[in-house]
Design a protein around this motif. Structure first.
Motif, PDB file in Angstrom:
ATOM      1  N   THR A 369       0.930  -0.924   0.166  1.00 19.24           N
ATOM      2  CA  THR A 369       0.004  -0.097   0.164  1.00 19.24           C
ATOM      3  C   THR A 369       0.846   1.066   0.060  1.00 19.24           C
ATOM      4  O   THR A 369       1.911   1.062   0.301  1.00 19.24           O
ATOM      5  CB  THR A 369      -1.011   0.087   1.561  1.00 19.24           C
ATOM      6  N   LEU A 370       0.352   2.308  -0.307  1.00 19.16           N
ATOM      7  CA  LEU A 370       0.731   3.667  -0.280  1.00 19.16           C
ATOM      8  C   LEU A 370       1.479   3.966   1.056  1.00 19.16           C
ATOM      9  O   LEU A 370       2.641   4.401   1.275  1.00 19.16           O
ATOM     10  CB  LEU A 370      -0.039   4.726  -0.926  1.00 19.16           C
ATOM     11  N   ALA A 371       0.872   3.761   2.072  1.00 17.91           N
ATOM     12  CA  ALA A 371       1.075   3.973   3.511  1.00 17.91           C
ATOM     13  C   ALA A 371       2.626   3.449   3.824  1.00 17.91           C
ATOM     14  O   ALA A 371       3.472   4.143   4.411  1.00 17.91           O
ATOM     15  CB  ALA A 371       0.210   3.484   4.345  1.00 17.91           C
ATOM     16  N   VAL A 372       2.489   2.472   3.326  1.00 23.86           N
ATOM     17  CA  VAL A 372       3.955   1.500   3.757  1.00 23.86           C
ATOM     18  C   VAL A 372       5.171   2.169   2.993  1.00 23.86           C
ATOM     19  O   VAL A 372       6.390   2.456   3.484  1.00 23.86           O
ATOM     20  CB  VAL A 372       3.957   0.089   3.399  1.00 23.86           C
ATOM     21  N   LEU A 373       4.923   2.514   1.591  1.00 21.83           N
ATOM     22  CA  LEU A 373       5.960   3.240   0.700  1.00 21.83           C
ATOM     23  C   LEU A 373       6.144   4.387   1.690  1.00 21.83           C
ATOM     24  O   LEU A 373       7.444   4.759   1.800  1.00 21.83           O
ATOM     25  CB  LEU A 373       5.722   3.305  -0.530  1.00 21.83           C
ATOM     26  N   ILE A 374       5.386   5.220   1.866  1.00 23.57           N
ATOM     27  CA  ILE A 374       5.583   6.540   2.646  1.00 23.57           C
ATOM     28  C   ILE A 374       6.262   6.490   3.724  1.00 23.57           C
ATOM     29  O   ILE A 374       7.286   7.017   4.182  1.00 23.57           O
ATOM     30  CB  ILE A 374       4.168   7.262   2.902  1.00 23.57           C
ATOM     31  N   LEU A 375       5.896   5.336   4.603  1.00 22.08           N
ATOM     32  CA  LEU A 375       6.946   5.004   5.666  1.00 22.08           C
ATOM     33  C   LEU A 375       8.220   4.871   5.613  1.00 22.08           C
ATOM     34  O   LEU A 375       9.012   5.213   6.166  1.00 22.08           O
ATOM     35  CB  LEU A 375       6.112   3.950   6.409  1.00 22.08           C
ATOM     36  N   GLY A 376       8.387   3.943   4.479  1.00 22.89           N
ATOM     37  CA  GLY A 376       9.790   3.658   4.030  1.00 22.89           C
ATOM     38  C   GLY A 376      10.580   4.933   3.872  1.00 22.89           C
ATOM     39  O   GLY A 376      11.744   5.298   4.185  1.00 22.89           O
ATOM     40  N   LEU A 377       9.853   5.831   2.877  1.00 22.65           N
ATOM     41  CA  LEU A 377      10.749   7.062   2.607  1.00 22.65           C
ATOM     42  C   LEU A 377      10.882   7.857   3.629  1.00 22.65           C
ATOM     43  O   LEU A 377      11.878   8.315   3.816  1.00 22.65           O
ATOM     44  CB  LEU A 377       9.721   7.672   1.294  1.00 22.65           C
ATOM     45  N   LEU A 378      10.049   7.719   4.561  1.00 25.20           N
ATOM     46  CA  LEU A 378      10.009   8.618   5.888  1.00 25.20           C
ATOM     47  C   LEU A 378      11.402   8.359   6.646  1.00 25.20           C
ATOM     48  O   LEU A 378      11.973   9.013   6.997  1.00 25.20           O
ATOM     49  CB  LEU A 378       8.876   8.488   6.627  1.00 25.20           C
ATOM     50  N   ILE A 379      11.567   7.061   6.758  1.00 28.09           N
ATOM     51  CA  ILE A 379      12.708   6.538   7.635  1.00 28.09           C
ATOM     52  C   ILE A 379      14.035   7.085   6.682  1.00 28.09           C
ATOM     53  O   ILE A 379      14.883   7.485   7.084  1.00 28.09           O
ATOM     54  CB  ILE A 379      12.659   4.898   7.598  1.00 28.09           C
ATOM     55  N   ARG A 380      13.937   6.815   5.490  1.00 21.74           N
ATOM     56  CA  ARG A 380      14.921   7.241   4.569  1.00 21.74           C
ATOM     57  C   ARG A 380      15.264   8.657   4.693  1.00 21.74           C
ATOM     58  O   ARG A 380      16.673   9.077   4.605  1.00 21.74           O
ATOM     59  CB  ARG A 380      14.900   6.775   3.255  1.00 21.74           C
ATOM     60  N   PHE A 381      14.350   9.570   4.472  1.00 20.36           N
ATOM     61  CA  PHE A 381      14.864  10.924   4.269  1.00 20.36           C
ATOM     62  C   PHE A 381      14.496  11.830   5.367  1.00 20.36           C
ATOM     63  O   PHE A 381      14.302  13.216   5.147  1.00 20.36           O
ATOM     64  CB  PHE A 381      14.113  11.481   2.875  1.00 20.36           C
ATOM     65  N   LEU A 382      13.857  11.284   6.597  1.00 20.60           N
ATOM     66  CA  LEU A 382      13.560  12.102   7.719  1.00 20.60           C
ATOM     67  C   LEU A 382      14.874  13.208   7.776  1.00 20.60           C
ATOM     68  O   LEU A 382      14.504  14.396   8.421  1.00 20.60           O
ATOM     69  CB  LEU A 382      13.070  11.189   8.747  1.00 20.60           C
ATOM     70  N   SER A 383      16.094  12.733   7.686  1.00 20.04           N
ATOM     71  CA  SER A 383      16.978  13.403   8.218  1.00 20.04           C
ATOM     72  C   SER A 383      17.129  14.547   7.420  1.00 20.04           C
ATOM     73  O   SER A 383      17.693  15.674   7.817  1.00 20.04           O
ATOM     74  CB  SER A 383      18.194  12.459   7.820  1.00 20.04           C
ATOM     75  N   VAL A 384      16.801  14.603   5.987  1.00 25.80           N
ATOM     76  CA  VAL A 384      16.954  15.728   5.173  1.00 25.80           C
ATOM     77  C   VAL A 384      15.782  16.895   5.603  1.00 25.80           C
ATOM     78  O   VAL A 384      16.370  18.121   5.929  1.00 25.80           O
ATOM     79  CB  VAL A 384      16.494  15.353   3.652  1.00 25.80           C
ATOM     80  N   GLY A 385      14.723  16.405   6.043  1.00 24.93           N
ATOM     81  CA  GLY A 385      14.050  17.260   6.359  1.00 24.93           C
ATOM     82  C   GLY A 385      14.053  18.102   7.816  1.00 24.93           C
ATOM     83  O   GLY A 385      14.407  18.982   8.151  1.00 24.93           O
ATOM     84  N   PHE A 386      14.526  17.015   8.602  1.00 25.06           N
ATOM     85  CA  PHE A 386      15.058  17.472   9.992  1.00 25.06           C
ATOM     86  C   PHE A 386      16.286  18.423   9.815  1.00 25.06           C
ATOM     87  O   PHE A 386      16.021  19.601  10.609  1.00 25.06           O
ATOM     88  CB  PHE A 386      15.379  16.320  10.730  1.00 25.06           C
ATOM     89  N   ARG A 387      17.093  18.155   9.038  1.00 29.82           N
ATOM     90  CA  ARG A 387      18.453  19.167   9.033  1.00 29.82           C
ATOM     91  C   ARG A 387      17.884  20.545   8.605  1.00 29.82           C
ATOM     92  O   ARG A 387      18.306  21.483   9.233  1.00 29.82           O
ATOM     93  CB  ARG A 387      19.362  18.527   8.199  1.00 29.82           C
ATOM     94  N   SER A 388      17.364  20.408   7.735  1.00 31.35           N
ATOM     95  CA  SER A 388      16.774  21.849   7.010  1.00 31.35           C
ATOM     96  C   SER A 388      15.957  22.650   7.979  1.00 31.35           C
ATOM     97  O   SER A 388      15.972  23.841   8.127  1.00 31.35           O
ATOM     98  CB  SER A 388      16.094  21.547   5.684  1.00 31.35           C
ATOM     99  N   LEU A 389      15.105  21.927   8.694  1.00 33.45           N
ATOM    100  CA  LEU A 389      14.332  22.686   9.977  1.00 33.45           C
ATOM    101  C   LEU A 389      15.068  23.022  11.114  1.00 33.45           C
ATOM    102  O   LEU A 389      15.207  23.998  11.707  1.00 33.45           O
ATOM    103  CB  LEU A 389      13.088  21.648  10.204  1.00 33.45           C
ATOM    104  N   ASP A 390      15.805  21.798  11.626  1.00 37.73           N
ATOM    105  CA  ASP A 390      16.419  22.211  12.760  1.00 37.73           C
ATOM    106  C   ASP A 390      17.522  23.082  12.894  1.00 37.73           C
ATOM    107  O   ASP A 390      17.625  23.916  13.871  1.00 37.73           O
ATOM    108  CB  ASP A 390      17.130  20.788  13.324  1.00 37.73           C
ATOM    109  N   ASN A 391      18.198  23.341  11.579  1.00 35.82           N
ATOM    110  CA  ASN A 391      19.085  24.499  11.569  1.00 35.82           C
ATOM    111  C   ASN A 391      18.364  25.840  11.842  1.00 35.82           C
ATOM    112  O   ASN A 391      18.995  26.675  12.590  1.00 35.82           O
ATOM    113  CB  ASN A 391      19.758  24.454  10.307  1.00 35.82           C
TER     114      ASN A 391
END
Lengths: 498, 328
Positions: A369-391
């Motif tokens: 399902t789409l949900a599982v794919l999104i979850l996988g992408l979330l694990i993979r790319f959380l760092s990108v989002g986090f870094r740009s926000l956390d800075n």
């Protein structure tokens, strides 16, 4: 572990792993050096000089981000190997066999190609740091008698060091997790070895152990970043951008600057895009069909949903970290960001096996399902989002938060009144940055996507693995276009931010 | 009355849906889409598919377990097919048609999978760089006369792993190691795909390379003037190394009969013509008229003694051997 697996692991550990360390280390050193030079040099010219065409260059320097690293690799290998057009031209027309000097599959050249794809990260982080120094500080330095050069070396560079450092860590993570590009060069790293253990030696347990090496290395990188890279003391001032450039270039210097920055954009964007365009013209007739509309739509849809989900979570994490800084929070943050250094295929297997179990209870999380794919992408790319926000969130003056608290606003009130408005633009930038990454992602999307749903990246994979570069270029061009629009938005937003 | 009508329509719809087939395949969409459509046109059975890498699809089928809606697993290379059969995801299928149409060395010993098209992994050479009669065999490429004249694809590709597995089966580990070391010592250049190997041969970076026939076909179709020719090695001994694309029925399929019919159709004369043709491969059964391009490459003796399951069994050894020989 079955004995057969044991023997596979022994073989890998004794014969393969030492080479992998050597290869990875070489790639790291060269890539750090290259991206550092490319990124800081270009940021320097854009932030502090009156280089002509600056308006265009500050955008063009980012455009390389829109080209997936594996596309970069197959374009460069195609051009610069012995039979490629570049080498052939030198050999057949000029009688020079360049192949003796440039072997595109040697570690240095592999790293250089990867660096042209990754340096925009260093550039954008560095440029933001440079712009954040602000004119007040530079005026102060100048009026105390520092020359522009001294100001740059003694004030601006030390001030920007933490951000440059962070971006280099990011580059290392990308390099560590890359599979597509290194396999085009046939350059062995941990990710290619993981694939060989799994698919050729049929040993999933060896693949898992090799992934553990990646996790350890990623943890080490995070540790270095958080331990030795203190950026806590800088808080956002109302940093005004310099009205007049720190360095006024003479005509000769301008020409030189144009040559350098123009050269960088040439190799990171114009050359690859020209090759793509040629292939596009060759392959369009054979390959184009109506199914491309749905490919583009799927790519866009998955990219958008994933980037929204990621940035919302990243925002909450960063807010919690800054609002309730404690050790536990930091560790959770660290762990959740590890995905960035793991190859997508490994995360995909983990997510898949995990949700096979959960799928029985939560139909929305059934695999496929789409949900599982999104979850996988979330694990993979959380760092990108986090870094740009956390800075950004980390740089919000804590006095604002204290003031809000002393005025009686609680957790949510402070979130709503201080953090949300102050970081809405950073959040938007985060969304677009994550979007660029997600639409380029291949191995995980390939494995976890819903049945019959294809994306541009998958089409590229399918065609290039059959050696059909011309036909693959159709998807590449659309992917690059989506990426270019995103890069344009990021650039627009970050210019406005200042 | 109305309700009955609706219910019966729903039941009918259910039946039609149940007839649909789901193929999990590592074959690329553009190589299978049309043939699946052709089946639907002829029989009314819709063939859905999900593409991915072979290893990931095998894990997916394993992971989905009884819930999987995969009916057929289809991939390339006997090594992959063999691996699928060891993972307990395939069902042995008894079918007189499949057994009659598919020669025994091109299917699993236990009938868990069946080859559906044949590709030869042979030698391509540049006629300007190779003298008549100079080429003999895979083994001969290890001799010193080929120093600096050999291009190969990476040892990570399963096609080469199967080729070396065949050599191990033929000569034993020690002798094969000598042969592969001989290749490497000839200053072999390594490429990440067969097309790149062919281009290098055409441009004269080397004189010969080992490639799958259809890559040659595709490249020459685009540029017929390239100085490239195919040579069939080992004609005096065991014959050219061949491999297959193939498929098997998934154990948890709820549609085994329909799946079997589909496989039988794929192995039929009618389907074989297009199935092999779309990728310039060879049909699975002998004496079927070949496509004109493929015919031009000439007749050859294929290695029919080597049961392709052995390619899977020996794959691990092949990987280790190539590593030992420093064949990257």
């Amino acid at each position: 572990m079955p004995t057969e697996d044991q023997s596979s692991w022994q073989f890998i550990f004794q014969s393969v792993v030492p080479d992998l360390f050597q290869n990875t280390l070489k790639l790291f050193i060269f890539t750090i050096l290259n991206t550092f030079l490319l990124g800081t040099t270009s940021a320097f010219f854009i932030s502090f000089t009156d280089i002509p065409l600056k308006k265009y260059f500050q955008y063009l320097l980012l455009t390389g981000l829109s080209i997936p690293l594996y596309v970069f690799a197959f374009i460069y290998v195609g051009m610069f190997e012995f039979s490629g057009p570049f080498m052939s031209f030198f050999r057949e027309t000029l009688g020079i066999n360049l192949h003796q000097y440039i072997n595109i599959k040697d570690s240095y050249w592999v790293s250089l190609v990867i660096s042209f794809g990754l340096f925009p990260y260093v550039y954008i982080f560095t440029k933001n740091a440079f712009d954040n120094v602000g004119e007040q500080m530079i005026f102060a330095s100048r009026s105390l008698g520092y020359s522009p050069m001294k100001t740059f070396l003694k004030l601006i560079l030390p001030y920007s060091k933490p951000w440059i450092f962070s971006s280099l860590i990011l580059v290392c993570m990308e390099t560590l997790a890359d599979f597509g590009a290194v396999s085009v060069f046939n350059y062995d790293t941990f990710t290619t070895a993981i694939y060989t253990s799994w698919m050729a030696l049929f040993s999933l347990s060896s693949a898992a152990r090799l992934s553990l090496f990646l996790v350890v290395m990623a943890l080490l990188l995070f540790f270095i970043d958080s331990k030795f890279n203190k950026k806590g003391t800088h808080h956002q001032r109302s940093a005004k951008k310099l009205k007049s450039p720190l360095f006024k270039l003479t005509t000769t210097q301008k020409v030189l600057a144009l040559f350098i920055v123009g050269g960088i954009t040439f190799f990171s964007f114009f050359l690859p895009i020209t090759q793509l365009a040629f292939w596009f013209l060759e392959g369009f007739k054979e390959e184009w069909g109506e199914h491309y509309y749905s490919l583009i739509f799927s790519t866009f849809k998955i990219g958008l949903i994933a980037s929204l989900a990621i940035v919302i979570l990243a925002f909450l994490m960063s807010y919690l970290k800054n609002y309730l800084p404690n050790k536990f929070n930091n560790r959770v943050n660290l762990l959740s960001l590890l995905g960035y250094a793991l190859p997508g295929s490994i995360i995909a297997v983990a997510v898949f096996l995990y949700f096979r179990f959960f799928g029985d209870h939560l139909p929305i999380f059934q695999t496929g399902t789409l949900a599982v794919l999104i979850l996988g992408l979330l694990i993979r790319f959380l760092s990108v989002g986090f870094r740009s926000l956390d800075n950004h969130i980390g740089a919000i003056n804590p006095n604002l938060e204290k003031a809000s608290k002393s005025l009686g606003h609680g957790f949510l009130g402070t979130l709503k009144r201080i953090f949300l408005p102050l970081s809405s633009k950073a959040a938007l930038i985060g969304i677009v940055l994550v979007f660029i990454e997600v639409i380029k992602e291949m191995p995980m999307t390939l494995m976890l996507r819903p049945q019959m749903e294809n994306t541009l990246a998958i089409k590229i994979f399918e065609l290039t693995s059959e050696g059909e570069w011309e036909r693959a270029s159709i998807s590449s061009v659309f992917l690059v276009c989506l990426g270019l629009i995103s890069v344009y938005v990021v650039n627009k937003l970050s210019v406005e931010k200042n | 009355m109305k309700t009955i009508l609706i219910i019966s329509m729903l039941i009918m719809a259910q039946n039609i849906l149940a007839e649909d087939l789901m193929v999990y395949t590592s074959r690329k969409e553009h190589l299978v889409k049309d043939i699946f459509k052709q089946y639907q046109k002829e029989t009314g059975v819709k063939v859905n598919y999900r593409t991915g890498k072979a290893g990931a699809l095998i894990q997916t089928i394993k992971g989905e377990g009884a819930k999987s809606n995969a009916d057929i697993f289809m991939t390339v290379d006997a090594g992959n097919l063999w691996y699928a059969s060891t993972q307990g995801i395939l069902e042995p299928t008894r079918s007189a048609i499949l057994e009659k149409n598919i020669p025994s060395h091109l299917r699993d010993l236990d009938n868990q999978w069946f080859g559906l098209s044949v590709r030869a992994r042979t030698i391509a050479y540049n006629p300007k760089k190779v003298k008549e009669g100079e080429l003999i065999s895979y083994e001969d490429l290890a001799t010193a006369k080929w120093k600096g004249r050999l291009c190969l694809r990476t040892s990570k590709k399963v096609y080469n792993q199967s080729l070396v597995a065949m050599l191990i089966d033929q000569h034993g580990y020690t002798r094969t190691l000598e042969i592969i070391k001989g290749w490497v010592n000839n200053n072999v250049e390594i490429f990440s795909n067969d097309t790149a190997v062919l281009k290098a041969v055409a441009k004269g970076q080397c004189a010969v390379g080992i490639v799958n026939t259809y890559y040659y076909g595709r490249l020459v179709k685009k540029d017929p003037k390239l100085p490239l020719k195919l040579f069939w090695p080992n004609q005096e001994s065991y014959g050219v190394h061949i491999n297959v694309s193939g498929a098997g029925i998934v154990k948890t399929s709820k549609n085994k009969e329909a799946a079997k019919k589909f496989l039988e159709w794929l192995a039929s004369k009618n389907a074989q013509r297009s199935f092999a043709q779309v990728n310039m491969e060879y049909p699975i059964m002998e004496n079927l008229p070949q496509n004109n391009v493929v015919k031009k490459w000439g007749e050859f003796k294929a290695n029919t003694k080597f049961n392709l399951s052995r390619a899977g069994i020996l794959q691990k050894d092949a990987v280790k051997l190539m590593y030992e020989a420093k064949y990257k």
